[in-house]
Design an enzyme around this catalytic site. Structure first.
Site, short mmCIF file in Angstrom:
data_model
loop_
_atom_site.label_atom_id
_atom_site.label_comp_id
_atom_site.label_asym_id
_atom_site.label_seq_id
_atom_site.Cartn_x
_atom_site.Cartn_y
_atom_site.Cartn_z
N ASP A 74 -118.09 -4.51 29.85
CA ASP A 74 -116.74 -5.33 30.93
C ASP A 74 -115.35 -5.06 30.07
O ASP A 74 -115.11 -3.97 29.80
CB ASP A 74 -117.26 -6.63 30.73
CG ASP A 74 -118.61 -6.74 31.51
OD1 ASP A 74 -118.77 -6.57 32.80
OD2 ASP A 74 -119.72 -6.83 31.02
N ARG B 226 -114.10 -1.98 27.04
CA ARG B 226 -113.61 -0.70 27.39
C ARG B 226 -112.24 -0.46 27.31
O ARG B 226 -111.52 0.47 26.81
CB ARG B 226 -113.87 -0.01 28.82
CG ARG B 226 -113.61 1.24 29.22
CD ARG B 226 -114.23 1.94 30.34
NE ARG B 226 -113.68 3.10 30.67
CZ ARG B 226 -114.20 4.22 30.55
NH1 ARG B 226 -115.45 4.24 29.96
NH2 ARG B 226 -113.79 5.44 30.96
N ILE C 252 -122.81 -0.33 43.40
CA ILE C 252 -123.67 0.48 43.08
C ILE C 252 -123.46 1.70 44.33
O ILE C 252 -123.55 2.89 44.07
CB ILE C 252 -125.23 0.16 43.38
CG1 ILE C 252 -125.54 -0.59 42.09
CG2 ILE C 252 -126.07 1.11 43.61
CD1 ILE C 252 -127.02 -1.07 41.84
N CYS D 235 -123.76 0.55 27.23
CA CYS D 235 -122.77 -0.68 27.12
C CYS D 235 -122.33 -0.52 25.53
O CYS D 235 -122.25 0.35 25.02
CB CYS D 235 -123.38 -1.90 27.50
SG CYS D 235 -124.99 -2.44 26.77
N GLN E 169 -128.53 -2.57 24.52
CA GLN E 169 -129.76 -3.48 24.74
C GLN E 169 -129.87 -4.36 25.82
O GLN E 169 -130.97 -4.59 26.25
CB GLN E 169 -129.50 -4.54 23.35
CG GLN E 169 -129.86 -3.55 22.11
CD GLN E 169 -129.60 -4.42 20.73
OE1 GLN E 169 -129.17 -5.43 20.92
NE2 GLN E 169 -130.28 -3.68 19.71
N ARG F 295 -126.88 -4.88 28.91
CA ARG F 295 -126.29 -4.40 30.21
C ARG F 295 -126.60 -3.26 30.60
O ARG F 295 -126.78 -2.92 31.71
CB ARG F 295 -124.94 -4.71 29.75
CG ARG F 295 -124.30 -5.91 29.82
CD ARG F 295 -122.73 -6.29 29.26
NE ARG F 295 -122.68 -5.78 28.03
CZ ARG F 295 -121.41 -5.69 27.32
NH1 ARG F 295 -120.29 -6.07 28.18
NH2 ARG F 295 -121.24 -5.11 26.25
N CYS G 101 -107.65 7.09 26.36
CA CYS G 101 -106.79 7.11 27.46
C CYS G 101 -106.97 5.83 28.28
O CYS G 101 -107.83 5.06 28.21
CB CYS G 101 -106.88 8.16 28.25
SG CYS G 101 -108.46 8.32 29.38
ZN LIG Z 1 -110.51 8.72 28.25
#
Ligand SMILES: [Zn+2]
Length: 130
Positions: free
Chosen positions: A29, A32, A53, A70, A74, A76, A120
């Site tokens: 979630d 990232r 999806i 994730c 384990q 997600r 990035c």
């Molecule tokens: Zn990147």
């Protein structure tokens, strides 16, 4: 057509990820945005995964292998991989997707092993080099 989920290690993925027919899907979630990501990975956050999806299936057209992860792979990661398997089983037409994999130890294991991490902010990540 039953598909099962297999696990792939970081070193296996590192040698496979240059193949053009593989897509890496990050289902973390918010992490990232501050922890970086595997270069070239797509982002489909687990909290909205079910709703997106069909977008995901469109985005990975032409790929035959999807690798989910994730932070630890384990909960997600395997849950989203299972959702894709179920979705593909219900789909009428052939998506061309043959393999559903989960990255062992997730992003944290990948990063802890010193494997390349991209930070990035491009959506999607365009870095194919690492
Ligand atoms: Zn990147």
């Amino acid at each position: 057509m039953a598909r099962s989920i297999s696990y792939v290690t970081g070193s296996q993925l590192l040698s496979l990820k240059r193949r053009p027919n593989i897509a890496i899907i990050d289902v973390r979630d918010d992490e990232r945005s501050y922890d970086g990501h595997i270069a070239g990975s797509l982002h489909y956050a687990s909290d909205t995964f079910s709703e997106k999806i069909s977008n995901l299936i469109q985005e990975v057209k032409g790929k035959d292998t999807l690798v989910f992860h994730c932070a630890l792979s384990q909960v997600r990661g395997p849950t989203c991989a299972r959702k894709i398997v179920n979705y593909l089983e219900e789909m009428k037409e052939d998506s061309g997707i043959k393999n559903i994999w989960v990255l062992e130890r997730g992003f944290n294991g990948w990063e802890a092993s010193g494997r390349p991490v991209c930070s990035c902010t491009d959506i999607p990540c365009k870095d194919e080099s690492a």
